[in-house]
Design a protein around this motif. Structure first.
Motif, mmCIF file in Angstrom:
data_model
loop_
_atom_site.group_PDB
_atom_site.id
_atom_site.type_symbol
_atom_site.label_atom_id
_atom_site.label_comp_id
_atom_site.label_asym_id
_atom_site.label_seq_id
_atom_site.Cartn_x
_atom_site.Cartn_y
_atom_site.Cartn_z
ATOM 1 N N LEU A 1 -8.906 0.138 3.538
ATOM 2 C CA LEU A 1 -8.942 1.337 2.702
ATOM 3 C C LEU A 1 -8.368 2.530 3.454
ATOM 4 C CD1 LEU A 1 -9.880 2.588 -0.005
ATOM 5 C CD2 LEU A 1 -12.033 3.153 1.137
ATOM 6 N N VAL A 2 -8.722 2.663 4.738
ATOM 7 C CA VAL A 2 -8.181 3.750 5.556
ATOM 8 C C VAL A 2 -6.662 3.624 5.653
ATOM 9 C CG1 VAL A 2 -8.104 4.711 7.887
ATOM 10 C CG2 VAL A 2 -10.302 4.104 6.863
ATOM 11 N N HIS A 3 -6.182 2.415 5.824
ATOM 12 C CA HIS A 3 -4.737 2.210 5.885
ATOM 13 C C HIS A 3 -4.080 2.603 4.565
ATOM 14 C CE1 HIS A 3 -0.914 0.057 5.525
ATOM 15 N NE2 HIS A 3 -0.821 0.241 6.831
ATOM 16 N N ASP A 4 -4.696 2.210 3.445
ATOM 17 C CA ASP A 4 -4.154 2.569 2.131
ATOM 18 C C ASP A 4 -4.050 4.080 1.964
ATOM 19 O OD1 ASP A 4 -3.929 -0.067 1.416
ATOM 20 O OD2 ASP A 4 -5.672 -0.087 0.077
ATOM 21 N N ALA A 5 -5.027 4.801 2.506
ATOM 22 C CA ALA A 5 -5.022 6.259 2.371
ATOM 23 C C ALA A 5 -3.876 6.888 3.139
ATOM 24 C CB ALA A 5 -6.356 6.831 2.873
ATOM 25 N N GLY A 6 -3.406 6.230 4.181
ATOM 26 C CA GLY A 6 -2.257 6.726 4.929
ATOM 27 C C GLY A 6 -2.554 8.027 5.641
ATOM 28 N N THR A 7 -1.502 8.730 5.993
ATOM 29 C CA THR A 7 -1.608 10.021 6.672
ATOM 30 C C THR A 7 -1.684 11.133 5.646
ATOM 31 O OG1 THR A 7 -0.276 9.172 8.495
ATOM 32 C CG2 THR A 7 -0.523 11.564 8.328
ATOM 33 N N PRO A 8 -2.747 11.955 5.682
ATOM 34 C CA PRO A 8 -2.853 13.058 4.717
ATOM 35 C C PRO A 8 -1.582 13.911 4.708
ATOM 36 C CG PRO A 8 -4.877 12.844 5.958
ATOM 37 C CD PRO A 8 -3.881 11.921 6.604
ATOM 38 N N GLY A 9 -1.142 14.233 3.475
ATOM 39 C CA GLY A 9 0.044 15.059 3.346
ATOM 40 C C GLY A 9 1.322 14.273 3.162
ATOM 41 N N ARG A 10 1.242 12.917 3.350
ATOM 42 C CA ARG A 10 2.449 12.117 3.161
ATOM 43 C C ARG A 10 2.704 11.934 1.684
ATOM 44 N NH1 ARG A 10 2.411 5.980 5.166
ATOM 45 N NH2 ARG A 10 1.138 5.796 3.287
ATOM 46 N N ASP A 11 3.976 11.994 1.262
ATOM 47 C CA ASP A 11 4.321 11.810 -0.154
ATOM 48 C C ASP A 11 4.046 10.388 -0.585
ATOM 49 O OD1 ASP A 11 7.215 13.983 0.064
ATOM 50 O OD2 ASP A 11 5.145 14.419 -0.419
ATOM 51 N N ALA B 1 0.819 -1.213 0.000
ATOM 52 C CA ALA B 1 0.000 0.000 0.000
ATOM 53 C C ALA B 1 0.852 1.263 0.000
ATOM 54 C CB ALA B 1 -0.911 0.002 1.225
ATOM 55 N N GLU B 2 2.084 1.176 -0.475
ATOM 56 C CA GLU B 2 2.994 2.303 -0.341
ATOM 57 C C GLU B 2 3.196 3.099 -1.635
ATOM 58 O OE1 GLU B 2 3.060 2.053 3.475
ATOM 59 O OE2 GLU B 2 4.323 3.506 2.415
ATOM 60 N N THR B 3 2.398 2.905 -2.630
ATOM 61 C CA THR B 3 2.547 3.686 -3.849
ATOM 62 C C THR B 3 1.649 4.910 -3.799
ATOM 63 O OG1 THR B 3 0.801 2.550 -5.056
ATOM 64 C CG2 THR B 3 2.996 1.561 -5.130
ATOM 65 N N ARG B 4 2.054 5.948 -4.484
ATOM 66 C CA ARG B 4 1.253 7.177 -4.500
ATOM 67 C C ARG B 4 -0.119 6.937 -5.115
ATOM 68 N NH1 ARG B 4 5.540 11.873 -6.465
ATOM 69 N NH2 ARG B 4 6.989 11.679 -4.704
ATOM 70 N N GLY B 5 -0.164 6.126 -6.170
ATOM 71 C CA GLY B 5 -1.436 5.878 -6.833
ATOM 72 C C GLY B 5 -2.456 5.234 -5.914
ATOM 73 N N VAL B 6 -2.019 4.256 -5.117
ATOM 74 C CA VAL B 6 -2.921 3.579 -4.188
ATOM 75 C C VAL B 6 -3.419 4.558 -3.146
ATOM 76 C CG1 VAL B 6 -3.043 1.840 -2.364
ATOM 77 C CG2 VAL B 6 -1.970 1.272 -4.543
ATOM 78 N N ARG B 7 -2.502 5.369 -2.601
ATOM 79 C CA ARG B 7 -2.896 6.335 -1.565
ATOM 80 C C ARG B 7 -3.877 7.359 -2.125
ATOM 81 N NH1 ARG B 7 2.643 6.144 -0.108
ATOM 82 N NH2 ARG B 7 3.044 8.147 -1.094
ATOM 83 N N ALA B 8 -3.583 7.861 -3.326
ATOM 84 C CA ALA B 8 -4.450 8.885 -3.912
ATOM 85 C C ALA B 8 -5.849 8.326 -4.176
ATOM 86 C CB ALA B 8 -3.835 9.410 -5.209
ATOM 87 N N ALA B 9 -5.919 7.105 -4.703
ATOM 88 C CA ALA B 9 -7.216 6.501 -4.994
ATOM 89 C C ALA B 9 -8.000 6.267 -3.704
ATOM 90 C CB ALA B 9 -7.021 5.184 -5.738
ATOM 91 N N ALA B 10 -7.319 5.799 -2.670
ATOM 92 C CA ALA B 10 -7.993 5.553 -1.394
ATOM 93 C C ALA B 10 -8.509 6.854 -0.796
ATOM 94 C CB ALA B 10 -7.041 4.867 -0.426
ATOM 95 N N ARG B 11 -7.728 7.916 -0.876
ATOM 96 C CA ARG B 11 -8.150 9.205 -0.322
ATOM 97 C C ARG B 11 -9.339 9.772 -1.083
ATOM 98 N NH1 ARG B 11 -2.051 11.689 0.647
ATOM 99 N NH2 ARG B 11 -1.502 10.227 2.320
ATOM 100 N N ARG B 12 -9.357 9.562 -2.408
ATOM 101 C CA ARG B 12 -10.508 10.035 -3.187
ATOM 102 C C ARG B 12 -11.779 9.310 -2.756
ATOM 103 N NH1 ARG B 12 -6.766 10.052 -7.521
ATOM 104 N NH2 ARG B 12 -7.458 7.983 -8.191
ATOM 105 N N ARG B 13 -11.671 8.026 -2.523
ATOM 106 C CA ARG B 13 -12.851 7.268 -2.105
ATOM 107 C C ARG B 13 -13.335 7.723 -0.732
ATOM 108 N NH1 ARG B 13 -12.075 0.983 -2.934
ATOM 109 N NH2 ARG B 13 -14.350 1.046 -2.705
ATOM 110 N N LEU B 14 -12.422 7.930 0.195
ATOM 111 C CA LEU B 14 -12.811 8.383 1.532
ATOM 112 C C LEU B 14 -13.403 9.785 1.490
ATOM 113 C CD1 LEU B 14 -9.863 7.051 3.724
ATOM 114 C CD2 LEU B 14 -12.196 6.164 3.611
ATOM 115 N N ALA B 15 -12.943 10.598 0.540
ATOM 116 C CA ALA B 15 -13.443 11.966 0.432
ATOM 117 C C ALA B 15 -14.917 12.012 0.012
ATOM 118 C CB ALA B 15 -12.591 12.759 -0.568
ATOM 119 N N SER B 16 -15.420 10.902 -0.507
ATOM 120 C CA SER B 16 -16.832 10.869 -0.921
ATOM 121 C C SER B 16 -17.775 10.711 0.276
ATOM 122 C CB SER B 16 -17.058 9.711 -1.902
ATOM 123 O OG SER B 16 -16.922 8.454 -1.245
ATOM 124 N N LEU B 17 -17.210 10.451 1.463
ATOM 125 C CA LEU B 17 -18.029 10.249 2.643
ATOM 126 C C LEU B 17 -18.398 11.573 3.295
ATOM 127 C CD1 LEU B 17 -16.019 7.333 4.295
ATOM 128 C CD2 LEU B 17 -18.048 7.147 2.829
#
Length: 221
Positions: free
Chosen positions: A211-221, A142-158
């Motif tokens: 999914l929350v884990h994939d999103a990681g900490t907001p602001g992390r590269d 779960a450490e790629t930028r693409g995975v994190r970005a996709a997970a954050r987009r999904r969480l943002a829909s909540l």
């Protein structure tokens, strides 16, 4: 009565599980499979409520069988049967929609209870096990930028409260702990969880945690 399909390539393991589960008055073993390739046909024939699925099988393993099965609407719930509680294959099975896992050396009464819980719509991962699994395994894929970005987009829909509940699930908190921490009732938490699952197209709260884990900490590269 909970209808159960056993899937394990070891006939002695299947015999032991059948004997163990057959003693429960509310569980019926309707069929057995020695390989994941037999699962789809047996599910169509016997309509089980739950599949107890071994991960490691020689031809079609439990991971591939779980992914194929859970992709079909109305599929039975899957409990992964494994010898390792931090096996990365367990993580992949949970991502595919398995409702949890039990170890092969789990006490018989606990395996029976796991089958009952999953049949009732409850995942068989305690908050502590969820935290352990995510901490020890999930980081590897779960450490790629693409995975994190996709997970954050999904969480943002909540919605706001839904997002807070999702984050709490990601921390491995139970409904009671979430209710206390967010100052709401347990039924309200359950309602939010149901809405989260619906909005994100997920099967259970374990997938929310991943999914929350994939999103990681907001602001992390």
């Amino acid at each position: 009565m909970v209808r159960l399909l056993l899937v394990d390539d070891d006939p002695l393991v299947r015999a032991g599980l059948r004997m163990m589960l057959g003693g429960a008055p509310d569980v019926e073993v309707v069929a057995e499979a020695a390989d994941g390739g037999q699962v789809a046909a047996l599910v169509r024939e016997h309509s089980p409520d739950v599949v107890l699925m071994d991960i490691r099988m020689p031809t079609v393993d439990g991971l591939a069988a779980t992914e194929a099965l859970r992709a079909v609407p109305g599929a039975p719930e899957v409990i992964v049967l494994t010898t390792f509680n931090t096996d990365e294959h367990v993580l992949r099975a949970l991502r595919a929609g398995a409702a949890g896992f039990v170890l092969k050396d789990t006490a018989p009464r606990e395996i029976v209870e796991a089958v009952r819980k999953v049949a009732a719509g409850e995942p068989v991962l305690s908050p502590a096990v969820t935290r352990q699994l995510i901490a020890q395994v999930a980081g590897s894929d779960a450490e790629t930028r693409g995975v994190r970005a996709a997970a954050r987009r999904r969480l943002a829909s909540l919605g706001g409260r839904e997002h807070e509940v999702a984050l709490a699930i990601g921390e491995g908190r139970s409904n009671a702990e979430i209710a206390a921490g967010l100052h709401m009732s347990v039924p309200t938490v359950k309602t939010h969880v149901s809405r989260i699952l619906g909005k994100l197209g997920l099967n259970n709260r374990v997938q929310i945690a991943l999914l929350v884990h994939d999103a990681g900490t907001p602001g992390r590269d």
